[in-house]
Enzyme design. Structure first.
Site, short mmCIF file in Angstrom:
data_model
loop_
_atom_site.label_atom_id
_atom_site.label_comp_id
_atom_site.label_asym_id
_atom_site.label_seq_id
_atom_site.Cartn_x
_atom_site.Cartn_y
_atom_site.Cartn_z
N TYR A 89 -15.81 21.02 -17.96
CA TYR A 89 -16.63 20.51 -16.85
C TYR A 89 -17.69 21.57 -16.56
O TYR A 89 -17.42 22.77 -16.62
CB TYR A 89 -15.77 20.32 -15.60
CG TYR A 89 -14.52 19.49 -15.83
CD1 TYR A 89 -14.57 18.10 -15.84
CD2 TYR A 89 -13.29 20.10 -16.04
CE1 TYR A 89 -13.44 17.34 -16.05
CE2 TYR A 89 -12.14 19.35 -16.25
CZ TYR A 89 -12.21 17.98 -16.26
OH TYR A 89 -11.09 17.23 -16.47
N ARG A 92 -17.09 24.76 -14.02
CA ARG A 92 -15.89 25.60 -14.05
C ARG A 92 -15.37 25.79 -15.47
O ARG A 92 -15.57 24.93 -16.33
CB ARG A 92 -14.78 25.00 -13.18
CG ARG A 92 -14.41 23.57 -13.49
CD ARG A 92 -13.77 22.93 -12.27
NE ARG A 92 -13.25 21.59 -12.51
CZ ARG A 92 -13.99 20.48 -12.42
NH1 ARG A 92 -15.28 20.53 -12.18
NH2 ARG A 92 -13.43 19.29 -12.63
N LYS A 314 -9.66 14.75 -16.40
CA LYS A 314 -8.67 14.26 -15.42
C LYS A 314 -9.26 13.11 -14.61
O LYS A 314 -10.41 13.17 -14.18
CB LYS A 314 -8.33 15.38 -14.43
CG LYS A 314 -7.57 16.56 -15.02
CD LYS A 314 -7.25 17.54 -13.91
CE LYS A 314 -6.31 18.63 -14.37
NZ LYS A 314 -6.93 19.57 -15.28
#
Ligand code: SF4
Length: 344
Positions: A89, A92, A314
Site C-alpha cells: 500500500y 505504509r 485486506k
C-alpha cells in the site's frame, strides 16, 4: 526456565501425550515450536480444549495439507523491493526485522518463513531497507513485524526507532507483537524507553485470540506500555476451537478494552499450510460477527478482515445492512434483524 522448544520439552512439561510423539516430532521438524515458561504456566493441563494449548502446542493435523493452502498466503514476496520490506500500500511498508518469535503460533501465516534458524536482517540489509523508506516519501507508516520485533533487545529496538524517527516523512511506527502477553518481563523500563521516538508516534498492536491469554503479569506489562503513553490496538484471528463463539469473542474484546486496548482487526484464517483445522467458513464467521453487533459495546467491535490470497490486500468482510430499493431509497436492517426504510 527456558522456552519449551522441542517435543521432548513439551512432553516433560506435560503438554503432549507420549502416544503422539513420532507424529509431533515430524510436525516440529517442519514448523518451529516454542512456548515461553510464562505462557506454559497459563495452560490448564486438565482441559483438553485449552484455548492457549490449541494455539501453541503442535498437533498432528498440521501435517494435513490442502491444495488451496499456500507457502506465502498473503503474498508478501511480489511486493518486496528489498529484503525485509513489503510495500503493498502506498503510504505504509512492513519492515521485517527478525524472523524469530518468543512463541510459534500453530496457525502462523508466515510459518514457512519464521523460526529460530531463519534470517534476521544483517547491518547491510537493514541499511538498504532504511534507504528504501528514505527514498520513498509517500511512505508515512512503518509496520515493524517479522517474526516478533519485540524479541529484539532494547538497544537494537532503540536504534531502529531512532533511525525511523530521523526520516521526516514518517509519522508512525506500528509494532505487531505477542510479547506483552507471552513474555511480559521483556516490557521493562529499557524497552519502554526504546519504543518511544522523540518525534514519531509509536503504536503497539497486540496479537491475542482469547481472554485467557491475559495473565496477571501480561496485564501489568500492557499497563506499563499504555501508562508510558503508547496507544495499543488488538489484532486477533478467528479460530475454530479457540474463539469461534459469541461468548468467547465478547469476553476477549471486553478484556482488551478493560486493559485499554482497542480491538482493531479480527482476521479470517489465512490459507497457511497445515492450518485447515483452525479455519472457519466465511458464512459462519459473518454470522458470528453479526451476532456481536447491537448487544456488545461498539468499542468491543473489531473489523472482520480477509487478507485476499495472492497479495491482493485486506478487505472487510462485514455484513451489509443496506438494501437499495430505489433512487435514494434504502431498507436498513437493525441489529435485531428488523427492516427499516431510510431515505438519503
Ligand atoms: S508471533 Fe506472529 S510471526 Fe510469530 S508465529 Fe505467531 S503469528 Fe507467526
Amino acid at each position: 526456565m527456558t522456552a519449551l522448544r522441542s517435543i521432548t520439552d513439551l512432553d516433560q512439561a506435560g503438554l503432549v501425550p507420549v502416544s503422539q510423539r513420532d507424529t509431533l516430532d515430524a510436525v516440529a521438524a517442519r514448523y518451529a515450536v516454542s512456548i515461553t515458561p510464562y505462557l506454559a504456566d497459563l495452560i490448564d493441563r486438565d482441559d483438553p480444549a485449552d484455548p492457549i494449548a490449541r494455539q501453541f502446542v503442535p498437533s498432528g493435523q498440521e501435517l494435513d495439507g490442502h491444495a488451496e493452502e499456500l507457502e506465502d498466503p498473503i503474498g508478501d514476496a511480489p511486493y518486496s523491493p528489498v529484503k525485509g520490506i513489503v510495500h503493498r500500500y502506498a503510504d505504509r511498508v512492513l519492515l521485517k526485522i527478525v524472523q524469530a518469535c518468543p512463541v510459534y503460533c500453530r496457525f502462523c501465516f508466515r510459518r514457512e518463513m519464521v523460526g529460530p534458524g531463519s534470517d534476521a536482517l544483517d547491518a547491510g540489509e537493514l541499511d538498504a531497507a532504511i534507504a528504501y523508506i528514505e527514498g520513498n516519501p509517500e511512505i508515512w507508516e512503518v509496520i515493524l513485524t517479522g517474526g516478533d520485533p519485540m524479541i529484539l533487545s532494547p538497544r537494537r529496538m532503540g536504534e531502529i526507532i531512532t533511525r525511523l524517527n530521523a526520516i521526516p516523512h514518517l509519522g508512525l511506527v506500528r509494532i505487531h507483537t505477542r510479547v506483552p502477553l507471552v513474555d511480559p518481563a521483556r516490557v521493562d523500563a529499557a524497552m519502554l524507553a526504546a519504543l518511544k521516538g522523540p518525534r514519531i508516534a509509536t503504536w503497539v498492536v497486540l496479537h491475542s485470540n482469547h481472554w485467557r491469554e491475559f495473565g496477571e503479569d501480561g496485564r501489568k506489562a500492557i499497563a506499563r506500555l499504555v501508562d508510558a503513553g503508547i496507544p495499543m490496538l488488538g489484532q486477533s484471528v478467528l479460530m475454530r476451537g479457540v474463539n469461534d463463539d459469541v461468548e468467547t469473542l465478547t469476553r476477549t474484546f471486553r478484556t482488551m478494552i478493560s486493559n485499554r486496548i482497542k480491538p482493531y482487526h479480527l482476521n479470517h484464517g489465512d490459507l497457511a499450510k497445515g492450518t485447515s483445522h483452525f479455519r472457519t467458513s466465511v458464512a459462519e464467521s459473518r454470522a458470528l460477527i453479526k451476532a456481536l453487533r447491537g448487544d456488545v459495546s461498539g468499542l468491543c467491535q473489531p473489523t472482520y478482515i480477509l487478507d485476499i490470497p495472492g497479495g491482493h490486500g485486506k478487505v472487510p468482510l462485514t455484513e451489509s445492512y443496506l438494501t437499495p430499493v430505489g433512487e435514494g431509497e434504502w431498507i436498513v436492517e437493525d441489529p435485531r434483524g428488523g427492516k427499516r426504510p431510510y431515505q438519503g
